[in-house]
Design a protein around this motif. Structure first.
Motif, mmCIF file in Angstrom:
data_model
loop_
_atom_site.group_PDB
_atom_site.id
_atom_site.type_symbol
_atom_site.label_atom_id
_atom_site.label_comp_id
_atom_site.label_asym_id
_atom_site.label_seq_id
_atom_site.Cartn_x
_atom_site.Cartn_y
_atom_site.Cartn_z
ATOM 1 N N GLY A 153 54.933 14.084 -38.672
ATOM 2 C CA GLY A 153 53.551 14.485 -38.928
ATOM 3 C C GLY A 153 52.859 13.527 -39.865
ATOM 4 O O GLY A 153 53.319 13.302 -40.989
ATOM 5 N N VAL A 154 51.737 12.959 -39.427
ATOM 6 C CA VAL A 154 50.999 12.011 -40.260
ATOM 7 C C VAL A 154 49.777 12.651 -40.912
ATOM 8 O O VAL A 154 49.146 12.040 -41.773
ATOM 9 C CB VAL A 154 50.555 10.780 -39.444
ATOM 10 C CG1 VAL A 154 51.760 10.024 -38.928
ATOM 11 C CG2 VAL A 154 49.644 11.195 -38.281
ATOM 12 N N ALA A 155 49.437 13.876 -40.501
ATOM 13 C CA ALA A 155 48.321 14.603 -41.092
ATOM 14 C C ALA A 155 48.868 15.766 -41.911
ATOM 15 O O ALA A 155 50.012 16.192 -41.736
ATOM 16 C CB ALA A 155 47.361 15.106 -40.013
ATOM 17 N N HIS A 156 48.041 16.305 -42.810
ATOM 18 C CA HIS A 156 48.509 17.355 -43.722
ATOM 19 C C HIS A 156 49.020 18.590 -42.989
ATOM 20 O O HIS A 156 50.076 19.129 -43.336
ATOM 21 C CB HIS A 156 47.380 17.762 -44.671
ATOM 22 C CG HIS A 156 46.982 16.697 -45.620
ATOM 23 N ND1 HIS A 156 47.790 16.266 -46.645
ATOM 24 C CD2 HIS A 156 45.851 15.956 -45.700
ATOM 25 C CE1 HIS A 156 47.178 15.306 -47.324
ATOM 26 N NE2 HIS A 156 46.006 15.097 -46.760
ATOM 27 N N GLY A 157 48.275 19.057 -41.980
ATOM 28 C CA GLY A 157 48.667 20.278 -41.295
ATOM 29 C C GLY A 157 50.055 20.208 -40.684
ATOM 30 O O GLY A 157 50.951 20.994 -41.032
#
Length: 483
Positions: A153-157
């Motif tokens: 995962g590269v995004a916060h969510g």
């Protein structure tokens, strides 16, 4: 209405009549389904029922997770990189997954940015820590640094969900729920899993949810991000006396038991619901006292930073975590974050803001470590510090911030049988990617469970026709980190 099959004059309940009629086949089917579901719930949740673990002798009994929401920069905190300073301002090619997702290109040149904060060695082990964390640095001989973390995962969510649940998109139980399910609780008057001031964003309740595990194992939220009030919602009803509440609970229990007896179901879902009522009742007797920090000495309150507006908020949370841990809660998560789109440590364009956040948490964290050690609790309590990912060693937004970096970052662990004063694994010379003794998030989960006496491959729950586990089909225990 009477029936030849019943004693003369006995009334047949409407529900029983429907069950005995043609329309009752649906009720019978539902009853059978409820019995099957409830049997599995009872096996895992009933008071006194054996939990799946531990599978072997544990080194720790509980975990306090200090979650740094947004991603602390490893090269500005605990991962000292002299080469970053030596090559400050130079452009280097980086194979960045996040940049590839944006542009479809790999190996784009980026401008290196040195840390604004100086590093120096601390303790007998000589581990380097930046000036952002001078108080935590005094405890380096008790800390096990993992410098080679990488995650999905590269995004916060997605990354936050993966940290908590081992999955970026599927609904899965959180790590706290798995531990609660596996070990049960040390105190039947308290939940086995508590999340202090959780955020509503980036997964929200899923980060402390039980998913398909029985609902009993979900985390209990105390307070919420952005609020200074540490309370459990709807626990106390000041408008209703204790005697009346007890009478209401007894009435609900009798009504539910009547339904169980009438339906002839040995173990009904009503029992699971009754357990939640009973836990809430027991919590009313003990939780208010635990939540009341005024009983602590003035020295302790000062140690945790209650005398400073900058540290008071997180200091209260850390002190509450110690009190919950002492009272028998298995997994306590202490969140540092907010409900904004760019959470806490997420400094894309304002890296100096790291200093504000570090000041807010450094003193309370150091106090927690010292307090646990002084009370003899650190030996069987794991303190886990970290975020969902790290940050890039190159600059972003005209040289004023750093981007997300799931490929290489740092977490640290203390107590619970982890080797103090050691650094495991390494990132490259600039702190971008894990290159030595890489540790995936699945590996970290497997190792934490191992210290609690749980085999991550055996801690399973059957759902939808297959056995699920926190680490899915991955994960390995990192033995060199263990004492």
């Amino acid at each position: 209405m009477t029936d030849d099959m019943t004693p003369a004059g006995q009334m047949i309940a409407r529900r029983l009549m429907l069950q005995q009629s043609a329309c009752g086949f649906g009720a019978l089917a539902c009853g059978a389904m409820a019995a099957t579901t409830a049997a599995s719930i009872r096996a895992a949740t009933a008071d006194g029922a054996a939990s799946p673990g531990p599978h072997f002798a544990p080194r720790a009994k509980r975990i306090i997770f200090l979650f740094m929401q947004g991603g602390v920069s490893q090269v500005d905190s605990f991962d000292h990189k002299p080469a970053l300073k030596a090559h400050d301002g130079q452009k280097m090619p980086f194979d960045d997954a996040r940049e590839f997702a944006r542009s479809g290109q790999r190996g784009i040149e980026q401008r290196l940015m040195k840390s604004p904060w100086e590093f120096q060695p601390y303790g007998e082990c000589g581990r380097y820590v930046s000036e952002l964390f001078p108080e935590t640095a005094r405890h380096v001989d008790d800390l096990c640094f993992v410098h080679s973390m990488h995650t999905d995962g590269v995004a916060h969510g997605p990354a936050t969900l993966f940290l908590h649940c081992g999955s970026t998109n599927f609904i899965r139980p959180s790590v706290g729920s798995w531990i609660y399910y596996g070990l049960g609780t040390e105190n039947t008057a308290l939940p086995g899993f508590v999340s202090i001031a959780p955020s509503i964003g980036n997964g929200g309740p899923r980060n402390y949810g039980s998913a398909f595990l029985p609902a009993r194992f979900q985390g209990t939220a105390i307070g919420s991000a952005g609020s200074n009030e540490l309370a459990i919602n709807n626990l106390i009803r000041p408008d209703v006396s204790v005697t009346r509440q007890k009478a209401q609970l007894d009435l609900i229990h009798r009504l539910n038991q009547r339904q169980i007896d009438r339906r002839g179901i040995e173990h009904s879902e009503f029992e699971a619901m009754q357990q939640s009522y009973q836990l809430a009742w027991r919590m009313q007797q003990v939780a208010p006292e635990i939540l009341d920090l005024s009983s602590e000495s003035a020295t302790t309150l000062t140690e945790y930073g209650m005398d400073d507006p900058a540290t008071r908020d997180y200091g209260e949370k850390c002190l509450l975590a110690r009190r919950l841990c002492e009272a028998g809660v298995r997994f306590v998560q202490v969140n540092y974050g907010d409900n904004s789109a760019n959470p806490a440590w997420d400094q894309h364009s304002n890296l100096p803001k790291h200093a504000t956040h570090a000041r807010a948490v450094d003193r309370p964290i150091a106090a927690l470590l010292a307090d646990l050690k002084r009370r003899g609790l650190l030996e069987d309590t794991i303190v886990w510090w970290g975020g969902e990912f790290g940050r890039t060693p190159y600059s972003q937004s005209n040289g004023t911030g750093r981007d997300h970096n799931p490929g290489g970052f740092t977490v640290w662990l203390a107590g619970g049988g982890f080797r103090g004063g050691m650094a495991y694994g390494a990132t490259d010379e600039f702190g971008f990617a894990s290159v030595q003794d890489k540790v995936h998030m699945h590996d970290l989960h497997a190792t934490l469970l191992h210290q609690l006496g749980l085999d991550h491959e055996q801690l399973t729950y059957r759902h939808a026709g297959r056995d699920f586990r926190l680490t899915d089909v991955y994960g390995r225990v990192i033995d060199p980190m263990l004492g």
